[in-house]
Enzyme design. Structure first.
Site, short mmCIF file in Angstrom:
data_model
loop_
_atom_site.label_atom_id
_atom_site.label_comp_id
_atom_site.label_asym_id
_atom_site.label_seq_id
_atom_site.Cartn_x
_atom_site.Cartn_y
_atom_site.Cartn_z
N ASP A 114 -22.09 18.87 15.07
CA ASP A 114 -22.78 17.59 15.25
C ASP A 114 -22.86 17.29 16.75
OD1 ASP A 114 -20.26 16.87 16.10
OD2 ASP A 114 -19.97 15.29 14.62
N ASP A 129 -23.27 11.38 15.81
CA ASP A 129 -22.34 10.25 15.74
C ASP A 129 -22.52 9.38 16.98
OD1 ASP A 129 -21.23 11.24 13.43
OD2 ASP A 129 -19.42 12.05 14.37
N ASP A 139 -21.81 14.18 19.38
CA ASP A 139 -21.07 12.92 19.46
C ASP A 139 -21.42 12.18 20.73
OD1 ASP A 139 -19.17 13.66 17.15
OD2 ASP A 139 -18.87 15.31 18.54
N1 DCP Z 1 -12.51 12.16 16.65
C1 DCP Z 1 -11.79 11.00 16.68
N2 DCP Z 1 -11.91 10.11 15.65
C2 DCP Z 1 -12.71 10.38 14.61
C3 DCP Z 1 -13.46 11.57 14.57
C4 DCP Z 1 -13.32 12.45 15.62
O1 DCP Z 1 -11.06 10.74 17.61
N3 DCP Z 1 -12.80 9.50 13.62
C5 DCP Z 1 -12.39 13.08 17.76
C6 DCP Z 1 -11.74 14.37 17.47
C7 DCP Z 1 -12.76 15.41 17.80
C8 DCP Z 1 -13.89 14.66 18.48
O2 DCP Z 1 -13.69 13.31 18.21
O3 DCP Z 1 -12.21 16.35 18.67
C9 DCP Z 1 -15.22 15.08 17.99
O4 DCP Z 1 -15.21 15.29 16.59
P1 DCP Z 1 -15.97 16.50 15.95
O5 DCP Z 1 -15.51 16.58 14.54
O6 DCP Z 1 -17.43 16.37 16.18
O7 DCP Z 1 -15.37 17.77 16.71
P2 DCP Z 1 -15.95 18.63 17.88
O8 DCP Z 1 -17.10 17.96 18.53
O9 DCP Z 1 -14.78 18.94 18.73
O10 DCP Z 1 -16.40 19.95 17.15
P3 DCP Z 1 -17.84 20.36 16.59
O11 DCP Z 1 -18.38 21.30 17.60
O12 DCP Z 1 -17.56 21.02 15.29
O13 DCP Z 1 -18.68 19.13 16.44
MG MG Z 2 -18.80 17.25 17.46
#
Ligand code: DCP
Ligand code: MG
Length: 386
Positions: free
Chosen positions: A205, A300, A207
């Site tokens: 995704d 997000d 963020d």
């Molecule tokens: N996070 C957070 N609270 C949430 C959801 C996520 O603090 N409710 C944090 C932890 C993750 C980061 O935000 O490291 C981003 O979430 P992702 O699941 O999108 O993870 P990544 O961006 O690191 O990986 P991807 O490449 O799969 O999107």
């Molecule tokens: Mg992400």
């Protein structure tokens, strides 16, 4: 890679926030195996074993050399017996029979598919598995299932959403987000976080953190952005979560707790001309491919008050394991509580609560200041790929 003598195993911290973990992983063979094991334990809701493998994966990702002999892992933290056995198998056989067993396990394979659907977690997977379902195709075909709005969208755009988001797509969406936000709040700060901020070139995704410097806050900003995208026909799905932040509330000590920011889990329609029609066999398929000139992308959006922005940025930049270790380090080594809103000194919190005053909140203007509050050396975003 560093020469072995320059590397001292006993100096490696058990906390990933005291290590540098770039995307340059010398031990992918091992870390992929550990991540399969961790995922299987997650599907079985065995949090302890899941974390054990995630920590081991994270540790091996930070090593500046490839592990080739058992001697290489001597003295390292986070390597328990289960982990050691798998390392040994991989060194000797080139692969692990225990990991292969999991990869071939019917339940693992089904859960892996189910949880790849947006809106589907372990609980729903369990239900579907018990009903005898095994694949996403079977779930799609079952018209009797009661699905949430999120799961319906997840299945509808499944193929687009499982194909990862590229850096180019993230940049394109980033422009859209910035332009839209700035039509309503010209001074707003829009920052890409998550994996892309850590330098990854793919993600599941995209963020974004949005904040407005200065005193002006706009509770309606997110709604305005979403409404405009709706009007423009860019919004395929959206779930707005209103802020649940209460000033008097103590920070959460749960390591994986959700934060309280106003946010939105959306699916955007990203227009893009399709150039590759090589997978199309029939003229009908070709026509379909030409008609669909967009891709569904998970986005997000998180809105944060300006004074909490550095904490939100640190939390949302991940990796998940890096965040877990930061909070674990804060709690166990500093008697502080860290979450996406702030950092609190627990002893001071208790003292002040006893005196019925407001809780104590350590101010930070940047991520660097948060590391400093914790007594940690600063770790750059691209070194947080733990
Ligand atoms: N996070 C957070 N609270 C949430 C959801 C996520 O603090 N409710 C944090 C932890 C993750 C980061 O935000 O490291 C981003 O979430 P992702 O699941 O999108 O993870 P990544 O961006 O690191 O990986 P991807 O490449 O799969 O999107
Ligand atoms: Mg992400």
């Amino acid at each position: 890679a560093l020469e072995m003598p320059a590397f001292i195993a006993t100096k490696v911290s058990q906390y990933s926030c005291q290590r540098k973990t770039t995307l340059n992983n010398y031990n992918k063979k091992f870390t992929d195996a550990f991540e399969v094991m961790a995922e299987n334990y997650e599907f079985k809701e065995n949090e302890i074993f899941c974390l054990e493998f995630l920590r081991a994966a994270s540790l091996l990702k930070s090593l500046p050399f490839s592990v080739t002999r058992m001697k290489d892992i001597q003295g390292l933290p986070c390597v328990g017996d289960q982990v050691r056995d798998i390392i040994e198998e991989i060194i000797e056989e080139g692969e692990s029979s225990r990991v292969n067993e999991v990869l071939n396990d019917e339940r693992y394979k089904a859960f892996k598919q189910f949880t790849s659907v947006f809106g589907v977690g372990v609980k729903t997977s369990e239900k579907w598995y018990r009903m005898g379902l095994r694949t996403v195709e079977e779930v799609k075909a079952d018209k009797t299932l009661k699905l949430s709005k999120m799961q319906k969208a997840g299945l509808l755009y499944y193929e687009d959403l499982v194909s990862c988001v590229s850096k180019a797509e993230a940049d394109a969406v980033s422009l859209i987000v910035k332009n839209t936000v700035c039509t309503f709040l010209p001074d707003a700060l829009v920052t890409i976080t998550g994996g892309f901020r850590r330098g990854k070139n793919i993600g599941h995704d995209i963020d974004f953190l949005i904040t407005n410097p200065g005193p002006r806050e706009d509770d309606e900003l997110l709604h305005k952005v979403i409404d405009l995208w709706k009007k423009q026909g860019l919004l395929l799905y959206c779930d707005i979560i209103e802020s649940t932040f209460v000033k008097e509330q103590l920070p959460s000590r749960k390591v994986d707790a959700m934060d309280h920011f106003q946010k939105c889990f959306a699916i955007l329609k990203l227009y893009q001309p399709r150039v590759d029609n090589s997978t199309c066999n029939t003229s009908e398929q070709l026509e379909m491919a030409e008609v669909k000139d967009w891709k569904a992308i998970r986005v997000d959006l998180v809105i944060t008050p300006f004074e909490q922005y550095p904490y939100a940025l640190l939390g949302w930049s991940g990796s998940r394991q890096f965040g877990r270790d930061l909070r674990r380090y804060a709690a166990h080594e500093r008697k502080m509580i860290l979450d996406n809103h702030g950092l609190y000194d627990r002893r001071k919190v208790l003292f002040i609560l006893r005196n019925k005053a407001n809780r104590i909140f350590l101010k930070a203007g940047s991520e660097e200041e948060i590391f400093a509050h914790l007594g940690l050396d600063y770790v750059e975003p691209w070194e947080r790929n733990a």
